[in-house]
Design a protein around this motif. Structure first.
Motif, PDB file in Angstrom:
ATOM      1  N   ARG A  63      58.930  37.138  79.409  1.00  0.00           N
ATOM      2  CA  ARG A  63      57.958  38.225  79.278  1.00  0.00           C
ATOM      3  C   ARG A  63      56.793  38.156  80.184  1.00  0.00           C
ATOM      4  O   ARG A  63      55.749  38.944  80.097  1.00  0.00           O
ATOM      5  N   GLY A  64      56.834  37.052  81.033  1.00  0.00           N
ATOM      6  CA  GLY A  64      55.502  36.983  81.838  1.00  0.00           C
ATOM      7  C   GLY A  64      54.639  36.083  81.333  1.00  0.00           C
ATOM      8  O   GLY A  64      54.538  35.578  80.187  1.00  0.00           O
ATOM      9  N   PRO A  65      53.405  35.659  81.890  1.00  0.00           N
ATOM     10  CA  PRO A  65      52.579  34.580  81.339  1.00  0.00           C
ATOM     11  C   PRO A  65      51.526  35.142  80.357  1.00  0.00           C
ATOM     12  O   PRO A  65      50.878  34.346  80.040  1.00  0.00           O
TER      13      PRO A  65
ATOM     14  N   LEU B  77      40.491  17.276  60.642  1.00  0.00           N
ATOM     15  CA  LEU B  77      40.862  16.646  61.783  1.00  0.00           C
ATOM     16  C   LEU B  77      42.232  16.862  62.190  1.00  0.00           C
ATOM     17  O   LEU B  77      42.439  17.068  63.213  1.00  0.00           O
ATOM     18  N   PHE B  78      43.055  16.744  61.188  1.00  0.00           N
ATOM     19  CA  PHE B  78      44.421  17.049  61.483  1.00  0.00           C
ATOM     20  C   PHE B  78      44.702  18.372  62.066  1.00  0.00           C
ATOM     21  O   PHE B  78      45.424  18.564  62.836  1.00  0.00           O
ATOM     22  N   LEU B  79      44.267  19.601  61.574  1.00  0.00           N
ATOM     23  CA  LEU B  79      44.209  20.893  61.816  1.00  0.00           C
ATOM     24  C   LEU B  79      43.918  21.075  63.208  1.00  0.00           C
ATOM     25  O   LEU B  79      44.481  21.514  63.899  1.00  0.00           O
ATOM     26  N   GLY B  80      42.574  20.350  63.548  1.00  0.00           N
ATOM     27  CA  GLY B  80      41.921  20.623  64.700  1.00  0.00           C
ATOM     28  C   GLY B  80      42.930  20.025  66.131  1.00  0.00           C
ATOM     29  O   GLY B  80      43.333  20.607  66.968  1.00  0.00           O
ATOM     30  N   TYR B  81      43.470  19.093  65.484  1.00  0.00           N
ATOM     31  CA  TYR B  81      44.456  18.328  66.377  1.00  0.00           C
ATOM     32  C   TYR B  81      45.746  18.905  66.705  1.00  0.00           C
ATOM     33  O   TYR B  81      46.321  19.432  67.835  1.00  0.00           O
ATOM     34  N   VAL B  82      46.456  19.858  65.733  1.00  0.00           N
ATOM     35  CA  VAL B  82      47.711  20.463  65.663  1.00  0.00           C
ATOM     36  C   VAL B  82      47.134  21.796  66.751  1.00  0.00           C
ATOM     37  O   VAL B  82      47.939  22.073  67.648  1.00  0.00           O
ATOM     38  N   LEU B  83      46.049  22.449  66.405  1.00  0.00           N
ATOM     39  CA  LEU B  83      45.832  23.771  67.201  1.00  0.00           C
ATOM     40  C   LEU B  83      45.539  23.305  68.651  1.00  0.00           C
ATOM     41  O   LEU B  83      46.298  24.167  69.412  1.00  0.00           O
ATOM     42  N   PHE B  84      44.923  22.361  68.822  1.00  0.00           N
ATOM     43  CA  PHE B  84      44.687  22.046  70.226  1.00  0.00           C
ATOM     44  C   PHE B  84      45.939  21.703  70.966  1.00  0.00           C
ATOM     45  O   PHE B  84      46.410  22.036  71.910  1.00  0.00           O
ATOM     46  N   GLY B  85      47.051  20.788  70.333  1.00  0.00           N
ATOM     47  CA  GLY B  85      48.269  20.464  70.809  1.00  0.00           C
ATOM     48  C   GLY B  85      49.161  21.827  70.971  1.00  0.00           C
ATOM     49  O   GLY B  85      49.855  21.810  72.061  1.00  0.00           O
ATOM     50  N   VAL B  86      49.051  22.757  70.237  1.00  0.00           N
ATOM     51  CA  VAL B  86      49.714  24.232  70.396  1.00  0.00           C
ATOM     52  C   VAL B  86      49.220  24.792  71.529  1.00  0.00           C
ATOM     53  O   VAL B  86      50.164  25.257  72.427  1.00  0.00           O
ATOM     54  N   GLY B  87      47.833  24.851  71.648  1.00  0.00           N
ATOM     55  CA  GLY B  87      47.326  25.507  72.951  1.00  0.00           C
ATOM     56  C   GLY B  87      47.766  24.913  74.161  1.00  0.00           C
ATOM     57  O   GLY B  87      47.973  25.522  74.948  1.00  0.00           O
ATOM     58  N   PHE B  88      47.583  23.623  74.224  1.00  0.00           N
ATOM     59  CA  PHE B  88      47.914  22.704  75.269  1.00  0.00           C
ATOM     60  C   PHE B  88      49.214  22.907  75.856  1.00  0.00           C
ATOM     61  O   PHE B  88      49.740  23.107  77.018  1.00  0.00           O
ATOM     62  N   GLY B  89      50.217  22.995  74.647  1.00  0.00           N
ATOM     63  CA  GLY B  89      51.565  23.183  74.980  1.00  0.00           C
ATOM     64  C   GLY B  89      52.088  24.383  75.837  1.00  0.00           C
ATOM     65  O   GLY B  89      52.631  24.485  76.539  1.00  0.00           O
ATOM     66  N   PHE B  90      51.135  25.555  75.063  1.00  0.00           N
ATOM     67  CA  PHE B  90      51.503  26.806  75.858  1.00  0.00           C
ATOM     68  C   PHE B  90      50.889  27.119  77.167  1.00  0.00           C
ATOM     69  O   PHE B  90      51.168  27.959  78.033  1.00  0.00           O
ATOM     70  N   VAL B  91      49.934  26.245  77.647  1.00  0.00           N
ATOM     71  CA  VAL B  91      49.129  26.793  78.726  1.00  0.00           C
ATOM     72  C   VAL B  91      49.770  26.238  80.087  1.00  0.00           C
ATOM     73  O   VAL B  91      49.379  26.733  81.153  1.00  0.00           O
ATOM     74  N   ASN B  92      50.527  25.134  80.036  1.00  0.00           N
ATOM     75  CA  ASN B  92      50.885  24.299  81.263  1.00  0.00           C
ATOM     76  C   ASN B  92      51.948  25.416  82.123  1.00  0.00           C
ATOM     77  O   ASN B  92      51.722  25.680  83.508  1.00  0.00           O
ATOM     78  N   ALA B  93      52.949  26.065  81.537  1.00  0.00           N
ATOM     79  CA  ALA B  93      54.015  26.519  82.052  1.00  0.00           C
ATOM     80  C   ALA B  93      53.316  27.894  83.050  1.00  0.00           C
ATOM     81  O   ALA B  93      53.802  27.834  84.140  1.00  0.00           O
ATOM     82  N   PRO B  94      52.683  28.811  82.277  1.00  0.00           N
ATOM     83  CA  PRO B  94      52.183  29.843  82.964  1.00  0.00           C
ATOM     84  C   PRO B  94      51.191  29.573  83.997  1.00  0.00           C
ATOM     85  O   PRO B  94      51.327  30.357  85.156  1.00  0.00           O
ATOM     86  N   ILE B  95      50.461  28.524  83.922  1.00  0.00           N
ATOM     87  CA  ILE B  95      49.638  27.826  85.094  1.00  0.00           C
ATOM     88  C   ILE B  95      50.488  27.554  86.460  1.00  0.00           C
ATOM     89  O   ILE B  95      50.235  28.291  87.323  1.00  0.00           O
ATOM     90  N   THR B  96      51.362  26.932  86.055  1.00  0.00           N
ATOM     91  CA  THR B  96      52.411  26.556  87.340  1.00  0.00           C
ATOM     92  C   THR B  96      53.051  27.647  87.778  1.00  0.00           C
ATOM     93  O   THR B  96      53.208  27.879  88.972  1.00  0.00           O
TER      94      THR B  96
END
Length: 483
Positions: free
Chosen positions: A325-327, A357-376
């Motif tokens: 579907r694109g980036p 603290l747990f929720l904040g870590y989970v959300l950041f992990g989700v966000g960072f997981g999705f960001v790398n592939a569309p950048i590259t």
């Protein structure tokens, strides 16, 4: 590069991912070891910043040189040289007698690392020529970052507690040697059809810009502005000279025509923002968990899993979404998740409650997981394959520059807020401005991801690619006439 079988392409991808693993693992393992290094080497906050930023700064300065050199003299050759230097630098880091030596040896590591990631991405780009297959391969590449984030804190915690912080550099040795032997045997050599000339002036200007800017930011809390003013002037002068000089070269280190593509420019800024958020997030989290909560290195590593596991799971999903579907959708998800995570810490002091603290870590992990592939994928797709190494290097440079600035800025803000107080007493209030900086980074990912991935943006990418292709053909004709 000759057409390879599916099995051989998968093997090349695995070898390239091994290089990413040792580079990424080195950063995540190091973050867990920071408090132990601080105690053993008697380092302040700025000293800890330099153990990270000396590495990322050299990486950011040399990545484009490594990418263009690999396109010119051979990607396999440069990749193998990078593995040798990185592995040697890891040995030296494990033997460092003091903070100054450790910082110097981290720079040696970075020289090798600069020859790995962008060159590996260039190898992948030229190996996987089908856009959908390439997007999936890049998704796997991104998942390796998740693996390093998941394994790094645990491995680092175990090593720091059982053997000591020096042992965190030993894990690079077997992986580096295995990757070197496999590359020698299975990775075919490739290079650009026409060699690009070196640009030493551009390289010096990039080093001057990145180095003076980073030094000024890190040392700002403990140094008078009058002492830092020459560095600020040097950074501005280097930037001005770079913008004036590079367009006038036939074969510049940084081809500013790339930035006529809105998706490419957007991916560059998104990479800086996302990795600035990552650098600041890991720096604040590690110091908080061990210096404020008093957790051991292993316990702190376990607390990082709620961030690392979603990164590992979401990265390949992001790659598939980009291919299908694109980036835009992955970038919007990434921006929303990272912004929400940072808001929890900035506005609601998420670190003071286990649930938030747990929720904040989970959300950041989700966000960072999705960001790398569309950048590259956005950085390399649409660009001439002859310049794949340079385009990938710009994307990698943006990542390292972002992480450098994230650690420098957030660390400087934290040091100013803590002052002469103890971490335990002042950390939460001193860290709040740093968390707001991460909110701004997440919002930049969200807005730029939405704006630079639509029909208008794709049109600018097509026009930029056509102009680059025409320029390549014209330069080749001129070169042939002269010869």
């Amino acid at each position: 590069m000759p057409e390879l079988s599916h099995r051989r392409r998968m093997l090349v991808l695995a070898i390239c991912c091994m290089s990413l693993l040792i580079v990424s693992l080195d950063n995540t393992v190091l973050n867990v070891a920071l408090p132990s290094m601080q105690q053993d080497l008697h380092a302040g906050t700025s000293g800890l910043q330099w153990t990270i930023d000396a590495y990322t700064l050299v990486l950011a300065s040399l990545l484009m040189l490594a990418g263009s050199t690999a396109d010119r003299i051979g990607r396999k050759r440069v990749f193998m040289a990078g593995l040798v230097v990185f592995t040697l630098g890891s040995v030296l880091c494990s033997l460092a007698p003091n903070l100054e030596a450790l910082v110097a040896f981290r720079m040696v590591q970075a020289v090798g690392g600069s020859m790995l990631n962008p060159v590996a991405m260039s190898i992948i780009t030229n190996t996987f020529t089908d856009p959908r297959e390439r997007a999936r391969a890049i998704g796997v590449w991104g998942a390796v970052v998740g693996i390093s984030m998941a394994a790094g804190p645990l491995v680092g915690g175990l090593l720091v507690e059982s053997v000591g912080w020096r042992s965190i550099f030993w894990i690079n040795l077997p992986v580096g040697l295995a990757a070197l032997l496999l590359t020698l045997r299975f990775v075919p050599e490739s290079r650009a059809p026409r060699a690009r000339r070196p640009d030493p002036v551009g390289q010096v200007l990039v080093i001057a810009l990145f180095g003076s800017l980073t030094y000024a930011i890190i040392e700002a809390p403990s140094t008078a502005f009058a002492s830092l003013a020459p560095l600020v002037v040097l950074a501005l002068a280097a930037l001005t000279a770079l913008l004036w000089y590079e367009p006038r070269r036939a074969e510049p280190l940084i081809d500013l025509r790339f930035f006529r593509s809105a998706p490419f420019s957007g991916a560059t800024v998104v990479a800086i923002s996302a990795f600035a958020a990552l650098g600041g997030f890991l720096f604040l989290s590690t110091l908080y968990l061990q210096n404020v909560r008093g957790l051991t290195a292993l316990e702190a590593g376990l607390w990082m899993l709620p961030m690392a596991v979603p990164t590992f799971l979401c990265a390949p999903l992001s790659g598939r979404l980009v291919g299908a579907r694109g980036p835009r959708l992955p970038l919007v998800i990434a921006g929303l998740a990272m912004t929400t995570s940072a808001v929890l810490f900035a506005a609601f002091e998420a670190e003071t409650s286990n649930v938030t603290l747990f929720l904040g870590y989970v959300l950041f992990g989700v966000g960072f997981g999705f960001v790398n592939a569309p950048i590259t994928n956005t950085a390399v797709s649409g660009m001439p394959r002859a310049q794949a190494g340079v385009a990938a290097a710009v994307a990698s440079t943006s990542r390292q520059l972002g992480q450098t600035l994230g650690v420098a800025v957030v660390g400087a803000v934290l040091a100013s807020g803590v002052g002469a107080s103890s971490y335990r007493e002042a950390f939460v209030s001193a860290a709040r401005p740093g968390w707001w900086i991460l909110v701004a980074c997440g919002f930049a990912v969200l807005t730029l991801g939405a704006v630079t991935s639509g029909r208008w943006a794709r049109g600018t990418a097509e026009r930029a690619a056509a102009a680059l292709e025409s320029a390549e053909v014209r330069d080749a004709v001129v070169t042939a006439d002269r010869s």
